[in-house]
Design an enzyme around this catalytic site. Structure first.
Site, PDB file in Angstrom:
ATOM      1  N   ARG A  16       0.816  -1.221   0.000  1.00  0.00           N
ATOM      2  CA  ARG A  16       0.000   0.000   0.000  1.00  0.00           C
ATOM      3  C   ARG A  16       0.852   1.275   0.000  1.00  0.00           C
ATOM      4  NH1 ARG A  16      -3.905  -0.392   4.823  1.00  0.00           N
ATOM      5  NH2 ARG A  16      -2.110  -1.447   5.726  1.00  0.00           N
ATOM      6  N   LEU A  18       1.253   3.496  -2.211  1.00  0.00           N
ATOM      7  CA  LEU A  18       0.581   4.679  -2.763  1.00  0.00           C
ATOM      8  C   LEU A  18      -0.337   5.311  -1.726  1.00  0.00           C
ATOM      9  CD1 LEU A  18       0.086   6.555  -5.133  1.00  0.00           C
ATOM     10  CD2 LEU A  18      -1.679   4.992  -5.947  1.00  0.00           C
ATOM     11  N   LYS A 122     -20.019   3.215  -7.473  1.00  0.00           N
ATOM     12  CA  LYS A 122     -19.346   1.944  -7.730  1.00  0.00           C
ATOM     13  C   LYS A 122     -19.051   1.745  -9.209  1.00  0.00           C
ATOM     14  CE  LYS A 122     -20.265   0.161  -3.567  1.00  0.00           C
ATOM     15  NZ  LYS A 122     -19.288  -0.271  -2.586  1.00  0.00           N
ATOM     16  N   ASP A 609     -25.762  -4.055   8.751  1.00  0.00           N
ATOM     17  CA  ASP A 609     -25.311  -3.282   7.602  1.00  0.00           C
ATOM     18  C   ASP A 609     -25.388  -4.097   6.331  1.00  0.00           C
ATOM     19  OD1 ASP A 609     -24.648  -0.984   9.071  1.00  0.00           O
ATOM     20  OD2 ASP A 609     -22.695  -1.820   9.624  1.00  0.00           O
ATOM     21  N   CYS A 653     -24.682   2.169   1.852  1.00  0.00           N
ATOM     22  CA  CYS A 653     -23.970   3.354   1.373  1.00  0.00           C
ATOM     23  C   CYS A 653     -23.938   3.374  -0.151  1.00  0.00           C
ATOM     24  CB  CYS A 653     -22.552   3.454   1.902  1.00  0.00           C
ATOM     25  SG  CYS A 653     -21.860   2.004   2.636  1.00  0.00           S
ATOM     26  N   GLU A 675     -26.932   6.741   2.293  1.00  0.00           N
ATOM     27  CA  GLU A 675     -26.055   7.813   1.827  1.00  0.00           C
ATOM     28  C   GLU A 675     -26.906   8.773   1.015  1.00  0.00           C
ATOM     29  OE1 GLU A 675     -25.281   8.586  -1.426  1.00  0.00           O
ATOM     30  OE2 GLU A 675     -23.600   9.908  -1.075  1.00  0.00           O
ATOM     31  N   HIS A 704     -17.036  11.061   3.709  1.00  0.00           N
ATOM     32  CA  HIS A 704     -15.899  10.757   2.831  1.00  0.00           C
ATOM     33  C   HIS A 704     -15.069  11.998   2.538  1.00  0.00           C
ATOM     34  CE1 HIS A 704     -18.823   7.526   2.319  1.00  0.00           C
ATOM     35  NE2 HIS A 704     -17.755   6.765   2.285  1.00  0.00           N
TER      36      HIS A 704
HETATM   37  N1  GLN Z   1     -21.196   0.120  10.642  1.00  0.00           N
HETATM   38  C1  GLN Z   1     -20.195   0.378   9.658  1.00  0.00           C
HETATM   39  C2  GLN Z   1     -19.360   1.561  10.084  1.00  0.00           C
HETATM   40  O1  GLN Z   1     -19.883   2.424  10.693  1.00  0.00           O
HETATM   41  C3  GLN Z   1     -20.798   0.667   8.327  1.00  0.00           C
HETATM   42  C4  GLN Z   1     -19.766   0.948   7.285  1.00  0.00           C
HETATM   43  C5  GLN Z   1     -20.280   0.972   5.883  1.00  0.00           C
HETATM   44  O2  GLN Z   1     -21.447   1.092   5.634  1.00  0.00           O
HETATM   45  N2  GLN Z   1     -19.426   0.884   4.917  1.00  0.00           N
HETATM   46  O3  GLN Z   1     -18.195   1.676   9.774  1.00  0.00           O
HETATM   47 ZN    ZN Z   2     -21.997   3.118   4.725  1.00  0.00          ZN
END
Ligand code: GLN
Ligand code: ZN
Length: 772
Positions: A16, A18, A122, A609, A653, A675, A704
Site C-alpha cells: 500500500r 501509494l 461503484k 449493515d 452506502c 447515503e 468521505h
Molecule cells: N457500521 C459500519 C461503520 O460504521 C458501516 C460501514 C459501511 O457502511 N461501509 O463503519
Molecule cells: Zn456506509
C-alpha cells in the site's frame, strides 16, 4: 504465436505504498515531488512484473481514480475545483475529496478552498468507486495529455511494449452525470474531437495499440447509445493507432454484433463471465481482427484450472492462430498484488490461490502451452491440476451439517411477528426517542492508538486481556463523547474491528485471511477482502460481549452492530464451486444466531449493515430479480427472527434506490440509514415515490470528505428530506461510519448535527414528545 497482454495492474502497491504517499501529501507532510517519485517507483516496479508480456498497460496508474484521470485528460474537471491554490494535481484532489494538501503559503487556505467533492459511485458491479464525471451545457472538452504522455514515455524509456489504456468515449459519457439535464450524447461530437487528438498525440509519442475500455457494452443499451458506438468508432477509424475495444464483467449478448463489427483492430472479451459469446464471435469477427480472450479471472483469487482452459482454448487457437490474444478477464485492479508475500495462510488454502503476479504467470503458462505444446510446461500444468483437485475434495471446504441446516430453511424464519405499524408502536414505547432521533452509523475514528494496539495484539506483543482493556477504554471514550454530544441512540464505535467484513469472517469457520491482500476501494482507501473458501458456521458469539460492555456504560439505547450476509458475500473473495445464493444463506444462518444472541442479551436496537447490497446487482436488469430474491431472503432470515419491540436497522452506502425499492421495502427493516448528502437528498425521491412505509435516516454529513457540515447545511438537507418523507419517520445521522475520520473533525460535525436536530424539533410545531 499468441500475444499476451494485461488490461491494468493494481496501483496501490503490494505494501500500500501509494496509500501512504497520498495521505502524507494530503496532510502536508510530504511534497508533490515526493508523491510523483512514489508514483514513478510503483509504475516501474509494476511494469517490471509484467515485462515479459507482449503488451503491458500504461495509464492504468492513478493517484486517485482512473475515471477522474480521464476527466482531467479531457479537461473536464468541475470548475469549482479549479480556483484555489496549487497545481493541476491539487485541483484534481479537490474534485476527488473536497480538498487538496494544505497550502503552506496561506495558512487559512485549507478551509477557504474546500469544495464539494465529486460524487462517487461503484465501478460496475465491483467494490471499486470512481468519481462521477460532471457535465452541463458549459462543458467544453480540451486535451490535457501531459500525464498520459509522460507515463508512456516513461514506459518506453524502460524498454517496455506499452499499450496506453483509455476509458472509451461512450463509456466515459455513460458513466457521467448531467448536472443540468443537458443530454450527455449531445456532447459526443466535441468529445470525439478530443479523443482523436489524444490518440494522435499518443501515436506521435510511440503508441501503436491503444486499449479503449468500453465495459458498458456488457450492459443493456438503448438505440441511442448503440448508435453512439457506431458514431464514435467510425469517427475514430482514421486514427493511426490500432484500437483494442475492451469489454469486461459480463457477456456482450445483444451487443455482440455491434461490438464485433465496430471498425477497430481488435476486441477483448471477458471469457470468464462471457464465455457463451465466443462461438458467435468467432463467426462474426472480420478476419483482420484480433480477438483477445480474458481467460484468467481478474475478479477472483482462485487458481485457474489451466488444463480445462487449454482444452477450451485449443480449437479457438487452431482457428484464429496469431489473431488470438490472451489476457486476464479485466484489469487486475480488483485482486491483490502478490501471493508470495503471504506467510500465514493455511497451506492448503494458499495452494488454491492466485493473486495478480500469479495470474500473470498462469497467463504465460497458457500461452506457452498453446505456442509450444503442453509438454513444454508439463510441470506447471501438473502442479496446477493437483492444486485445483485438492480444493475440490477438501474436508475444510465441505461440512455436511452446514449444508443440512441450509436445506432446512423455511420462509417463516424471515417473517417478523407483526407488520411495521404494530412494531413501531411497541418500539416507541420501549425506546422513548425524541422526534428526529440522532445516531451514527457505527464506527468512530480508528485512531493510531487503536491500530497500534491491534497490531500489537495480532503480533502477540499484547495479550488478549490487555487488548480487551485497551478496546474497552476506546469504547468508553466513544460512549462518553456521544453522551457529551447528546446523541440519542449510541454505538460502541467498532474500535475492535479493523474491517466490517474481516471482523466477522475471522470468527466464522470457512474464511481465511491474507496479510497483504489489499484491494483499492477508493482513493487511498483499500480493503482486504476475506477469502470465503468453505462452508460457513459460527462457533461462538462474535459481538455480544463488546455490545454488553458498551450498554453497561450508558442509559441510552446502544445499537448492536452487525454486517449482513449479502455484504459479507459481496465484499469477500467468494468460493466459485457453488452458487453464491447458497453461500449467502449459510452466512445468513450464522449471523441470525448472532442477532438472536444480542436480543437475548437485552440489546433493543440491532443494525445489520448491508452496505454492499446494491453493488451485487447483476449488470443486466433481466437478472436482477433472481439476485434480489435470494439476497433479500438472506437478509430476512438474518434479521427477522427478533421480537416486535426489537428495532432492526439496516444501513446502505452509495446506493441508488429508485429501481430496487420493492426489494428494500421487502427487507422490512424498521429503520434504514442511507447515503444522501452528496446527491442533495435526490436519493429520497425513490422513497417518496414508493411511499416507503418504515423509518429513514438520510445521511446529512458526508463522511468521505474532511469538510465539516454546518448546522444550516444540515437543517437545509433535512428540510429537503422532510419535503419527501413525513418528519415523524426521519432520523438524523451521517452518511456512513466515521472510522476514516479524525476526532477533531467528527466532534464539531456531530455537534452541528445534533444542534440541527434540536432546531428541527423546536421548529416543528407538530412535534410530539414521544414518537407516535
Ligand atoms: N457500521 C459500519 C461503520 O460504521 C458501516 C460501514 C459501511 O457502511 N461501509 O463503519
Ligand atoms: Zn456506509
Amino acid at each position: 504465436m499468441i500475444t499476451t497482454h494485461n488490461l491494468g495492474f493494481p496501483r496501490i502497491g503490494a505494501q500500500r505504498e501509494l496509500k501512504f504517499a497520498l495521505e502524507s501529501y494530503w496532510k502536508g507532510q510530504s511534497s508533490a515531488s515526493d508523491l510523483h517519485a512514489q508514483g514513478h517507483t510503483l509504475r516501474q516496479r509494476h511494469w517490471a512484473l509484467q515485462a515479459d508480456l507482449d503488451w503491458l498497460p500504461v495509464g492504468d496508474f492513478s493517484f486517485y481514480d482512473q475515471v477522474l484521470d480521464m476527466s482531467q485528460t479531457l479537461g473536464n474537471l468541475p470548475a469549482r475545483a479549479l480556483h484555489g491554490h496549487g497545481t493541476e494535481l491539487d485541483a484534481y484532489f479537490r474534485v476527488a475529496r473536497g480538498r487538496s494538501a494544505p497550502d503552506h503559503q496561506a495558512q487559512a487556505c485549507c478551509t477557504a478552498h474546500a469544495v464539494a467533492a465529486g460524487e462517487m459511485t461503484k465501478w460496475f458491479d465491483t467494490n471499486y468507486h470512481y468519481i462521477v464525471p460532471e457535465f452541463d451545457t458549459h462543458t467544453r472538452f480540451a486535451l490535457h495529455a501531459d500525464r498520459l504522455v509522460s507515463q508512456l514515455q516513461e514506459a518506453l524509456a524502460q524498454g517496455h511494449a506499452a499499450k496506453p489504456v483509455l476509458i472509451g468515449p461512450v463509456t466515459y459519457l455513460a458513466l457521467g452525470k448531467s448536472k443540468d439535464g443537458t443530454s450527455k450524447l449531445s456532447l459526443l461530437p466535441q468529445l470525439l474531437n478530443v479523443y482523436a487528438e489524444l490518440i494522435e498525440v499518443l501515436v506521435q509519442h510511440g503508441a501503436t495499440w491503444i486499449q479503449m475500455d468500453e465495459p458498458i457494452l456488457v450492459t443493456e443499451l438503448d438505440a441511442d447509445w448503440k448508435h453512439a458506438f457506431q458514431t464514435a468508432y467510425h469517427q475514430l477509424k482514421p486514427c493511426r493507432a490500432k484500437l483494442l475495444l475492451t469489454t469486461y464483467f459480463g457477456p456482450l449478448q445483444d451487443n455482440l454484433h455491434l461490438a464485433a463489427t465496430l471498425p477497430v483492430a481488435g476486441l477483448h472479451l471477458d471469457a470468464i463471465t462471457g464465455r457463451e459469446d465466443v462461438p458467435a464471435l468467432l463467426n462474426l469477427l472480420p478476419s483482420h481482427k484480433v480477438l483477445s480472450l480474458g481467460v484468467i479471472n481478474g475478479r477472483n483469487i482462485w487458481k485457474t484450472d489451466l488444463n480445462a482452459t487449454l482444452d477450451w482454448l485449443a480449437p479457438i487457437h487452431d482457428r484464429l492462430g496469431d489473431r488470438l490474444w490472451l489476457a486476464p478477464s479485466c484489469a487486475l485492479l480488483h485482486v491483490p498484488v502478490d501471493l508470495s508475500s503471504e506467510q500465514h495462510l493455511p497451506t492448503d488454502v494458499q495452494r488454491w490461490l492466485a493473486f495478480g503476479a500469479q495470474k500473470l504467470a498462469e497467463l504465460r503458462t497458457l500461452a506457452q502451452a498453446l505456442n509450444h505444446g503442453r509438454e513444454s510446461v508439463h510441470a506447471a500444468l501438473q502442479a496446477n491440476t493437483s492444486d485445483v483437485q485438492s480444493r475440490r475434495v477438501s474436508p475444510r471446504v465441505h461440512q455436511p451439517e452446514v449444508k443440512e441446516a441450509v436445506a432446512k430453511i423455511h420462509a417463516d424464519m424471515g417473517q417478523r411477528q407483526h407488520p411495521y405499524a404494530v412494531r413501531a408502536r411497541l418500539q416507541a414505547e420501549r425506546l422513548r426517542l425524541p422526534p428526529y432521533p440522532t445516531t451514527t452509523i457505527g464506527s468512530f475514528p480508528q485512531t493510531t492508538e487503536i491500530r497500534q494496539a491491534r497490531r500489537a495484539y495480532k503480533s502477540g506483543e499484547l495479550d488478549a486481556t490487555r487488548y480487551q482493556i485497551a478496546m474497552q477504554a476506546e469504547i468508553a471514550r466513544s460512549v462518553a463523547e456521544q453522551e457529551a454530544l447528546d446523541l440519542d441512540v449510541l454505538v460502541h464505535g467498532e474500535a475492535e474491528r479493523n474491517d466490517m467484513v474481516e471482523y466477522f469472517g475471522e470468527q466464522l469457520e470457512g474464511y481465511a485471511f491474507s496479510q497483504f491482500g489489499w484491494v483499492q476501494s477508493y482513493g487511498s482507501r483499500c480493503v482486504k477482502p476475506p477469502i470465503l473458501f468453505g462452508d460457513i458456521c459460527r462457533p461462538a458469539p462474535m459481538t455480544v460481549a463488546w455490545t454488553r460492555f458498551a450498554q453497561s456504560l450508558t442509559q441510552r439505547p446502544m445499537k448492536g452492530m452487525l454486517t449482513g450476509p449479502v455484504t459479507m458475500l459481496n465484499w469477500s473473495f467468494v468460493r466459485d464451486d457453488q452458487p453464491r445464493s447458497e453461500t449467502c444463506l449459510q452466512l445468513a444462518l450464522a449471523i441470525r444466531e448472532e442477532v438472536l444472541d444480542l436480543e437475548r442479551a437485552g440489546v433493543s436496537i440491532i443494525q445489520i449493515d448491508e452496505a454492499a447490497l446494491r453493488e451485487g446487482l447483476p449488470l443486466r436488469r433481466t437478472q436482477w430479480a433472481t439476485y434480489l430474491t435470494w439476497a433479500i431472503e438472506a437478509f430476512r432470515i438474518t434479521a427477522n427472527g427478533v421480537r416486535d419491540d426489537t428495532q432492526i436497522h439496516t444501513h446502505m452506502c452509495y446506493s441508488e434506490f429508485n429501481d430496487i425499492m420493492d426489494a428494500i421495502a421487502a427487507m422490512d427493516a424498521d429503520v434504514i440509514t442511507i447515503e444522501t448528502s452528496r446527491s442533495d437528498m435526490e436519493l429520497l425521491d425513490a422513497f417518496e415515490h414508493f411511499a416507503y412505509p418504515n423509518e429513514i435516516g438520510p445521511g446529512v454529513y458526508d463522511i468521505h470528505s474532511p469538510n465539516i457540515p454546518s448546522q444550516d447545511q444540515i437543517v437545509d438537507l433535512m428540510r429537503k428530506a422532510q419535503s419527501r418523507i413525513p418528519a415523524e419517520r426521519l432520523w438524523v445521522n451521517p452518511d456512513c461510519g466515521l472510522k476514516t475520520r479524525q476526532w477533531q473533525e467528527v466532534i464539531p460535525a456531530l455537534q452541528n448535527m445534533v444542534a440541527a436536530a434540536k432546531r428541527l424539533r423546536e421548529e416543528s410545531a407538530a412535534a410530539v414528545t414521544h414518537r407516535r
